[in-house]
Design a protein around this motif. Structure first.
Motif, PDB file in Angstrom:
ATOM      1  N   GLN A 121       0.811  -1.205   0.000  1.00 38.69           N
ATOM      2  CA  GLN A 121       0.000   0.000   0.000  1.00 38.69           C
ATOM      3  C   GLN A 121       0.851   1.265   0.000  1.00 38.69           C
ATOM      4  OE1 GLN A 121      -3.423  -0.083  -0.321  1.00 38.69           O
ATOM      5  NE2 GLN A 121      -2.940  -2.222  -0.685  1.00 38.69           N
ATOM      6  N   GLY A 122       0.313   2.313  -0.625  1.00 41.88           N
ATOM      7  CA  GLY A 122       0.959   3.617  -0.611  1.00 41.88           C
ATOM      8  C   GLY A 122       1.515   4.002  -1.964  1.00 41.88           C
ATOM      9  N   GLY A 123       1.888   5.251  -2.077  1.00 45.31           N
ATOM     10  CA  GLY A 123       2.489   5.769  -3.297  1.00 45.31           C
ATOM     11  C   GLY A 123       4.000   5.738  -3.176  1.00 45.31           C
ATOM     12  N   TYR A 124       4.654   5.987  -4.275  1.00 48.30           N
ATOM     13  CA  TYR A 124       6.107   5.964  -4.297  1.00 48.30           C
ATOM     14  C   TYR A 124       6.632   7.292  -4.801  1.00 48.30           C
ATOM     15  CZ  TYR A 124       5.207   1.008  -3.956  1.00 48.30           C
ATOM     16  OH  TYR A 124       4.750  -0.205  -3.551  1.00 48.30           O
ATOM     17  N   ASN A 125       7.752   7.694  -4.239  1.00 49.24           N
ATOM     18  CA  ASN A 125       8.450   8.887  -4.677  1.00 49.24           C
ATOM     19  C   ASN A 125       9.817   8.422  -5.149  1.00 49.24           C
ATOM     20  OD1 ASN A 125      10.082  11.234  -4.738  1.00 49.24           O
ATOM     21  ND2 ASN A 125       8.649  12.247  -3.373  1.00 49.24           N
ATOM     22  N   VAL A 126      10.151   8.732  -6.393  1.00 49.92           N
ATOM     23  CA  VAL A 126      11.409   8.238  -6.953  1.00 49.92           C
ATOM     24  C   VAL A 126      12.589   8.723  -6.134  1.00 49.92           C
ATOM     25  CG1 VAL A 126      12.932   8.288  -8.966  1.00 49.92           C
ATOM     26  CG2 VAL A 126      10.488   7.927  -9.266  1.00 49.92           C
TER      27      VAL A 126
ATOM     28  N   LEU B 171      19.821   5.701 -12.982  1.00 48.42           N
ATOM     29  CA  LEU B 171      18.668   4.806 -12.929  1.00 48.42           C
ATOM     30  C   LEU B 171      17.408   5.580 -12.532  1.00 48.42           C
ATOM     31  CD1 LEU B 171      17.525   1.955 -13.164  1.00 48.42           C
ATOM     32  CD2 LEU B 171      18.261   1.557 -10.807  1.00 48.42           C
ATOM     33  N   GLY B 172      17.526   6.477 -11.559  1.00 46.93           N
ATOM     34  CA  GLY B 172      16.384   7.296 -11.164  1.00 46.93           C
ATOM     35  C   GLY B 172      15.873   8.144 -12.313  1.00 46.93           C
ATOM     36  N   GLY B 173      16.799   8.744 -13.059  1.00 40.22           N
ATOM     37  CA  GLY B 173      16.409   9.547 -14.222  1.00 40.22           C
ATOM     38  C   GLY B 173      15.760   8.706 -15.301  1.00 40.22           C
ATOM     39  N   ALA B 174      16.308   7.508 -15.526  1.00 36.43           N
ATOM     40  CA  ALA B 174      15.739   6.612 -16.532  1.00 36.43           C
ATOM     41  C   ALA B 174      14.321   6.192 -16.141  1.00 36.43           C
ATOM     42  CB  ALA B 174      16.624   5.384 -16.714  1.00 36.43           C
TER      43      ALA B 174
ATOM     44  N   HIS C  84      11.900   9.005 -16.836  1.00 32.39           N
ATOM     45  CA  HIS C  84      11.548   9.070 -18.262  1.00 32.39           C
ATOM     46  C   HIS C  84      10.530   7.993 -18.618  1.00 32.39           C
ATOM     47  CE1 HIS C  84      14.158  12.174 -19.946  1.00 32.39           C
ATOM     48  NE2 HIS C  84      15.018  11.831 -18.995  1.00 32.39           N
ATOM     49  N   THR C  85      10.711   6.802 -18.064  1.00 27.86           N
ATOM     50  CA  THR C  85       9.795   5.702 -18.325  1.00 27.86           C
ATOM     51  C   THR C  85       8.409   5.996 -17.754  1.00 27.86           C
ATOM     52  OG1 THR C  85      11.642   4.169 -18.297  1.00 27.86           O
ATOM     53  CG2 THR C  85       9.477   3.222 -18.009  1.00 27.86           C
ATOM     54  N   LEU C  86       8.371   6.537 -16.532  1.00 28.51           N
ATOM     55  CA  LEU C  86       7.085   6.894 -15.929  1.00 28.51           C
ATOM     56  C   LEU C  86       6.408   8.005 -16.718  1.00 28.51           C
ATOM     57  CD1 LEU C  86       8.039   6.736 -12.144  1.00 28.51           C
ATOM     58  CD2 LEU C  86       6.763   5.039 -13.487  1.00 28.51           C
ATOM     59  N   ALA C  87       7.207   8.922 -17.260  1.00 28.74           N
ATOM     60  CA  ALA C  87       6.640   9.985 -18.097  1.00 28.74           C
ATOM     61  C   ALA C  87       6.013   9.393 -19.364  1.00 28.74           C
ATOM     62  CB  ALA C  87       7.710  11.014 -18.450  1.00 28.74           C
ATOM     63  N   GLU C  88       6.650   8.376 -19.938  1.00 28.00           N
ATOM     64  CA  GLU C  88       6.063   7.707 -21.102  1.00 28.00           C
ATOM     65  C   GLU C  88       4.732   7.059 -20.738  1.00 28.00           C
ATOM     66  OE1 GLU C  88       6.740   7.717 -24.345  1.00 28.00           O
ATOM     67  OE2 GLU C  88       8.304   9.181 -23.881  1.00 28.00           O
ATOM     68  N   ASP C  89       4.656   6.442 -19.554  1.00 32.54           N
ATOM     69  CA  ASP C  89       3.380   5.887 -19.087  1.00 32.54           C
ATOM     70  C   ASP C  89       2.331   6.993 -18.963  1.00 32.54           C
ATOM     71  OD1 ASP C  89       4.610   3.405 -18.956  1.00 32.54           O
ATOM     72  OD2 ASP C  89       4.714   3.369 -16.752  1.00 32.54           O
ATOM     73  N   HIS C  90       2.769   8.153 -18.459  1.00 28.99           N
ATOM     74  CA  HIS C  90       1.879   9.300 -18.325  1.00 28.99           C
ATOM     75  C   HIS C  90       1.387   9.746 -19.706  1.00 28.99           C
ATOM     76  CE1 HIS C  90       0.350  13.253 -17.207  1.00 28.99           C
ATOM     77  NE2 HIS C  90       1.129  13.753 -18.132  1.00 28.99           N
ATOM     78  N   PHE C  91       2.297   9.832 -20.669  1.00 31.29           N
ATOM     79  CA  PHE C  91       1.903  10.243 -22.015  1.00 31.29           C
ATOM     80  C   PHE C  91       0.917   9.247 -22.616  1.00 31.29           C
ATOM     81  CE2 PHE C  91       6.314  12.314 -22.303  1.00 31.29           C
ATOM     82  CZ  PHE C  91       5.850  13.486 -21.717  1.00 31.29           C
ATOM     83  N   ASP C  92       1.090   7.964 -22.328  1.00 30.20           N
ATOM     84  CA  ASP C  92       0.145   6.958 -22.804  1.00 30.20           C
ATOM     85  C   ASP C  92      -1.239   7.201 -22.213  1.00 30.20           C
ATOM     86  OD1 ASP C  92      -0.588   4.414 -24.135  1.00 30.20           O
ATOM     87  OD2 ASP C  92      -0.819   3.721 -22.068  1.00 30.20           O
TER      88      ASP C  92
END
Length: 181
Positions: free
Chosen positions: A75-80, A92-95, A98-106
């Motif tokens: 349970q709970g949210g995550y902060n990178v 890795l954090g930056g990558a 970027h991946t989460l941003a792609e999910d957001h764009f989707d």
């Protein structure tokens, strides 16, 4: 997030698996494999990686027998990462960001594809929204707003009747940026 969490979520299939588990609340490898149309042994491998990273845990209360492995999300949210809790691996954090941003764009693309049906009046059923608000806040005030939003999510999630057949999973992306970036 730990480095193990970052690595686990950097894989697209693992993010898809976590979304299936969140939507179902608990799931077996075979159920996830069928829903995602991927081999069950591949899902089992990725479930172990997610579990080792601390992102999912076993849910034996939903198992049919002692050999049945059922999983649920932690349970709970995550902060990178943040200055108070920096990531060990900046690349890795930056990558992952970027991946989460792609999910957001989707998510945005899916809402855009649906929006003409709604704004034209061809459907009244709500499946998404776009809303914007610009406010002047200090950093401390913004942080307080963000904490209230997370608290509100926790409150409405706890109050939700999970047996209500009208319940649907909602992907909620909140994007905020100040005027310096």
């Amino acid at each position: 997030m730990t480095t193990a969490m970052l690595k686990a979520l950097a894989h697209p299939l693992r993010r898809r698996i976590t979304k299936v588990i969140a939507r179902r609340e608990f799931a077996r490898a075979a159920d996830i494999a069928a829903e995602l149309d991927v081999p069950a042994n591949s899902v089992s491998f990725h479930l172990r990686v997610l579990a080792d990273a601390g992102l999912i845990v076993e849910a034996p209360e939903h198992a049919r027998d002692r050999r049945d492995r059922v999983w649920r999300a932690v349970q709970g949210g995550y902060n990178v990462g943040s200055p108070e809790h920096p990531v060990e691996d900046e690349v890795l954090g930056g990558a992952l960001m970027h991946t989460l941003a792609e999910d957001h764009f989707d998510l945005v693309r899916r809402v855009l594809a649906w929006a003409p049906e709604y704004v034209s009046g061809r459907t009244a059923e709500v499946h998404g929204t776009f809303s914007q608000r610009t406010v002047r806040l200090t950093e401390a005030e913004f942080t307080a707003v963000e904490e209230k939003i997370y608290a509100l999510f926790a409150e409405v999630e706890a109050a939700h009747d999970r047996t209500d057949p009208a319940g649907r999973m909602w992907g909620i992306d909140i994007v905020a940026a100040d005027d310096t970036i």
